[in-house]
Motif scaffolding. Structure first.
Motif, PDB file in Angstrom:
ATOM      1  N   PRO A 228      27.350  17.848  -7.864  1.00  0.00           N
ATOM      2  CA  PRO A 228      25.974  17.549  -7.454  1.00  0.00           C
ATOM      3  C   PRO A 228      25.632  16.069  -7.540  1.00  0.00           C
ATOM      4  O   PRO A 228      24.663  15.663  -8.193  1.00  0.00           O
ATOM      5  CB  PRO A 228      25.137  18.380  -8.429  1.00  0.00           C
ATOM      6  N   ALA A 229      26.418  15.237  -6.895  1.00  0.00           N
ATOM      7  CA  ALA A 229      26.182  13.791  -6.937  1.00  0.00           C
ATOM      8  C   ALA A 229      24.934  13.388  -6.173  1.00  0.00           C
ATOM      9  O   ALA A 229      24.492  12.239  -6.282  1.00  0.00           O
ATOM     10  CB  ALA A 229      27.399  13.045  -6.391  1.00  0.00           C
ATOM     11  N   TYR A 230      24.363  14.310  -5.421  1.00  0.00           N
ATOM     12  CA  TYR A 230      23.095  14.022  -4.742  1.00  0.00           C
ATOM     13  C   TYR A 230      21.965  13.847  -5.752  1.00  0.00           C
ATOM     14  O   TYR A 230      20.867  13.368  -5.402  1.00  0.00           O
ATOM     15  CB  TYR A 230      22.759  15.122  -3.737  1.00  0.00           C
ATOM     16  N   LEU A 231      22.203  14.223  -7.021  1.00  0.00           N
ATOM     17  CA  LEU A 231      21.189  14.053  -8.068  1.00  0.00           C
ATOM     18  C   LEU A 231      21.320  12.719  -8.789  1.00  0.00           C
ATOM     19  O   LEU A 231      20.485  12.373  -9.616  1.00  0.00           O
ATOM     20  CB  LEU A 231      21.321  15.187  -9.095  1.00  0.00           C
ATOM     21  N   GLU A 232      22.365  11.967  -8.529  1.00  0.00           N
ATOM     22  CA  GLU A 232      22.557  10.664  -9.177  1.00  0.00           C
ATOM     23  C   GLU A 232      21.660   9.613  -8.535  1.00  0.00           C
ATOM     24  O   GLU A 232      21.330   9.723  -7.357  1.00  0.00           O
ATOM     25  CB  GLU A 232      24.029  10.231  -9.047  1.00  0.00           C
ATOM     26  N   PRO A 233      21.291   8.571  -9.292  1.00  0.00           N
ATOM     27  CA  PRO A 233      21.549   8.350 -10.712  1.00  0.00           C
ATOM     28  C   PRO A 233      20.360   8.766 -11.561  1.00  0.00           C
ATOM     29  O   PRO A 233      19.261   9.002 -11.058  1.00  0.00           O
ATOM     30  CB  PRO A 233      21.729   6.834 -10.763  1.00  0.00           C
ATOM     31  N   ASP A 234      20.568   8.790 -12.873  1.00  0.00           N
ATOM     32  CA  ASP A 234      19.457   8.837 -13.814  1.00  0.00           C
ATOM     33  C   ASP A 234      18.885   7.425 -13.937  1.00  0.00           C
ATOM     34  O   ASP A 234      19.485   6.453 -13.480  1.00  0.00           O
ATOM     35  CB  ASP A 234      19.920   9.334 -15.177  1.00  0.00           C
ATOM     36  N   GLY A 235      17.752   7.300 -14.602  1.00  0.00           N
ATOM     37  CA  GLY A 235      17.013   6.037 -14.604  1.00  0.00           C
ATOM     38  C   GLY A 235      17.645   4.883 -15.342  1.00  0.00           C
ATOM     39  O   GLY A 235      17.222   3.737 -15.170  1.00  0.00           O
ATOM     40  N   SER A 236      18.656   5.164 -16.186  1.00  0.00           N
ATOM     41  CA  SER A 236      19.299   4.072 -16.918  1.00  0.00           C
ATOM     42  C   SER A 236      20.824   4.146 -16.802  1.00  0.00           C
ATOM     43  O   SER A 236      21.543   3.639 -17.657  1.00  0.00           O
ATOM     44  CB  SER A 236      18.893   4.098 -18.400  1.00  0.00           C
ATOM     45  N   ASP A 237      21.311   4.731 -15.738  1.00  0.00           N
ATOM     46  CA  ASP A 237      22.760   4.886 -15.560  1.00  0.00           C
ATOM     47  C   ASP A 237      23.443   3.560 -15.245  1.00  0.00           C
ATOM     48  O   ASP A 237      22.944   2.764 -14.452  1.00  0.00           O
ATOM     49  CB  ASP A 237      23.062   5.855 -14.411  1.00  0.00           C
ATOM     50  N   PHE A 238      24.609   3.356 -15.844  1.00  0.00           N
ATOM     51  CA  PHE A 238      25.489   2.285 -15.392  1.00  0.00           C
ATOM     52  C   PHE A 238      26.838   2.848 -14.951  1.00  0.00           C
ATOM     53  O   PHE A 238      27.740   2.095 -14.601  1.00  0.00           O
ATOM     54  CB  PHE A 238      25.671   1.190 -16.450  1.00  0.00           C
ATOM     55  N   PHE A 239      26.970   4.169 -14.981  1.00  0.00           N
ATOM     56  CA  PHE A 239      28.110   4.860 -14.402  1.00  0.00           C
ATOM     57  C   PHE A 239      27.616   5.903 -13.400  1.00  0.00           C
ATOM     58  O   PHE A 239      26.538   6.491 -13.596  1.00  0.00           O
ATOM     59  CB  PHE A 239      28.913   5.621 -15.469  1.00  0.00           C
ATOM     60  N   SER A 240      28.408   6.147 -12.380  1.00  0.00           N
ATOM     61  CA  SER A 240      28.241   7.334 -11.544  1.00  0.00           C
ATOM     62  C   SER A 240      29.104   8.422 -12.155  1.00  0.00           C
ATOM     63  O   SER A 240      30.338   8.304 -12.144  1.00  0.00           O
ATOM     64  CB  SER A 240      28.697   7.060 -10.105  1.00  0.00           C
ATOM     65  N   PRO A 241      28.514   9.492 -12.692  1.00  0.00           N
ATOM     66  CA  PRO A 241      29.336  10.537 -13.318  1.00  0.00           C
ATOM     67  C   PRO A 241      30.412  11.082 -12.381  1.00  0.00           C
ATOM     68  O   PRO A 241      31.554  11.308 -12.803  1.00  0.00           O
ATOM     69  CB  PRO A 241      28.312  11.611 -13.687  1.00  0.00           C
ATOM     70  N   SER A 242      30.064  11.267 -11.116  1.00  0.00           N
ATOM     71  CA  SER A 242      31.038  11.841 -10.182  1.00  0.00           C
ATOM     72  C   SER A 242      32.162  10.867  -9.862  1.00  0.00           C
ATOM     73  O   SER A 242      33.347  11.242  -9.825  1.00  0.00           O
ATOM     74  CB  SER A 242      30.342  12.288  -8.898  1.00  0.00           C
ATOM     75  N   LEU A 243      31.821   9.605  -9.624  1.00  0.00           N
ATOM     76  CA  LEU A 243      32.857   8.631  -9.294  1.00  0.00           C
ATOM     77  C   LEU A 243      33.788   8.371 -10.477  1.00  0.00           C
ATOM     78  O   LEU A 243      34.989   8.125 -10.295  1.00  0.00           O
ATOM     79  CB  LEU A 243      32.232   7.323  -8.827  1.00  0.00           C
ATOM     80  N   GLU A 244      33.265   8.416 -11.695  1.00  0.00           N
ATOM     81  CA  GLU A 244      34.118   8.237 -12.864  1.00  0.00           C
ATOM     82  C   GLU A 244      35.130   9.379 -12.965  1.00  0.00           C
ATOM     83  O   GLU A 244      36.297   9.157 -13.327  1.00  0.00           O
ATOM     84  CB  GLU A 244      33.278   8.150 -14.142  1.00  0.00           C
ATOM     85  N   ILE A 245      34.697  10.582 -12.640  1.00  0.00           N
ATOM     86  CA  ILE A 245      35.625  11.717 -12.646  1.00  0.00           C
ATOM     87  C   ILE A 245      36.711  11.510 -11.596  1.00  0.00           C
ATOM     88  O   ILE A 245      37.906  11.690 -11.862  1.00  0.00           O
ATOM     89  CB  ILE A 245      34.873  13.036 -12.399  1.00  0.00           C
ATOM     90  N   ALA A 246      36.302  11.122 -10.399  1.00  0.00           N
ATOM     91  CA  ALA A 246      37.274  10.905  -9.322  1.00  0.00           C
ATOM     92  C   ALA A 246      38.237   9.770  -9.672  1.00  0.00           C
ATOM     93  O   ALA A 246      39.436   9.836  -9.370  1.00  0.00           O
ATOM     94  CB  ALA A 246      36.546  10.605  -8.013  1.00  0.00           C
ATOM     95  N   ASP A 247      37.718   8.733 -10.330  1.00  0.00           N
ATOM     96  CA  ASP A 247      38.554   7.599 -10.710  1.00  0.00           C
ATOM     97  C   ASP A 247      39.567   7.999 -11.775  1.00  0.00           C
ATOM     98  O   ASP A 247      40.656   7.425 -11.855  1.00  0.00           O
ATOM     99  CB  ASP A 247      37.671   6.451 -11.210  1.00  0.00           C
ATOM    100  N   LEU A 248      39.209   8.969 -12.612  1.00  0.00           N
ATOM    101  CA  LEU A 248      40.150   9.508 -13.585  1.00  0.00           C
ATOM    102  C   LEU A 248      41.193  10.397 -12.906  1.00  0.00           C
ATOM    103  O   LEU A 248      42.398  10.259 -13.148  1.00  0.00           O
ATOM    104  CB  LEU A 248      39.395  10.310 -14.653  1.00  0.00           C
TER     105      LEU A 248
END
Length: 355
Positions: A228-248
């Protein structure tokens, strides 16, 4: 307080045509000024130390962490040091090279780093200190020194070893017990930390740790679909949760398997959303300014993912162009805020500018 507003817009094709920003010597010097200033600046400071008794109340950040007391918090100091090592290693003729070397000589004193290592056993409740964001940057710092065949780097690396060993032992103990990943856009993000840890394990030929991390990454994320990356980002994010997973996952899967995985991981709605430039409404707010860092971390993830995709994959060129757009957006903002961004953003920029 002056505020800056940047709206999310449909990115025009002219932005995509921009050349990739380069880490020139001039840019490197400007970025280096940030950690050169803050590494020895003790206050303001967010220690994250749990005070166990009266005797610990009076301890200063420098008492607790004689190497990594500056830059507002421990992890920012650590990745500020990584950045200076990286610049000195790759651009040894910079005008500030001597300043960098002096800073590193002081921080990497054997006795200072031994105190850093002892911190994890001297005080109670330190088992979760900087887990796992700070741990990841410490291993990235150690990895940089490992791969540098320079007389001083060898000394610094050896002096860092007690702290590296402490972090490594803690991580190897913790990982089997970590039942769930942290899918957040800030410090506890599990995928980001595991990616850096895998890089370290491979550079140091620690096959046991690499296997442990690879198996856990697959356990956490291999079955992910339609994130559900359409919900990104939160108001103080410095990571994209989905992209970090893909990068791993691009680190742990063969290319063919990774392509099959990422094709199921993102749908059109989420892909469109993660390519939007973050709105940064106030560069002087210590939390909102995280969104500048989001542009940099998205850029490095997209560049890494693109490299792992075959030439004919539609995301390959798309992610390269979008990464450049994020870099062009983030770099000017880095120099317009206050200490809330100054104490950490430069190292994110340097890592994102890497090829």
């Amino acid at each position: 307080m002056r505020k800056y507003f940047f709206a999310i817009v449909t990115l025009p094709s002219i932005l995509f045509a921009q050349e990739a920003p380069k880490l020139t010597d001039e840019m490197a010097v400007k970025l280096a000024e940030k950690p050169l200033h803050c590494i020895s600046q003790e206050y303001p400071n967010k220690t994250a130390h749990i005070i166990n008794n009266e005797s610990e109340v009076a301890l200063s950040p420098k008492d607790l962490h004689p190497s990594f007391y500056g830059c507002f918090d421990w992890h920012s100091s650590v990745h500020g040091h990584w950045m200076l090592v990286r610049l000195l290693k790759t651009k040894s003729n910079l005008s500030v090279a001597k300043n960098i070397e002096e800073i590193l000589d002081h921080s990497f004193k054997k006795e200072h780093l031994q105190t850093e290592a002892d911190y994890f056993t001297k005080y109670q409740l330190t088992g979760t200190f900087e887990r796992t964001y700070g741990w990841a940057w410490l291993l990235k710092l150690d990895e940089e020194l490992t791969a540098w065949n320079h007389p001083k780097a060898k000394i610094w690396h050896q002096n860092l070893k007690p702290l590296t060993d402490k972090i490594l032992a803690s991580w190897k103990t913790y990982l089997p017990k970590q039942t769930y990943p942290n899918r957040t856009g800030v410090h506890p993000n599990t995928a980001f930390a595991m990616a850096f840890a895998i890089d370290w394990a491979r550079a140091n030929k620690d096959s046991e740790f690499e296997k442990q991390l690879t198996e856990k990454a697959k356990y956490f994320y291999l079955k992910d679909e339609k994130t559900p990356a359409y919900l990104e980002p939160d108001g103080s994010d410095f990571f994209s949760p989905s992209l970090e997973i893909a990068d791993l996952m691009r680190r742990v899967l063969p290319q063919k398997d990774f392509v099959q995985w990422i094709n199921k991981f993102y749908d059109k709605r989420s892909l469109e959303n993660i390519k939007k430039i973050p709105v940064v409404s106030d560069l002087n707010d210590y939390q909102t300014v995280h969104l500048v860092g989001l542009s940099f971390s998205k850029a490095w993830c997209m560049k890494g993912i693109a490299k792992s995709l075959p030439q004919n994959h539609p995301l390959k060129q798309d992610f390269i162009k979008t990464a450049n757009t994020f870099l062009h957006n983030g770099l000017p903002l880095l120099f317009r805020g206050n200490y809330g961004g100054d104490h950490w953003l430069a190292s994110f920029a340097v890592y994102a500018l890497e090829d």
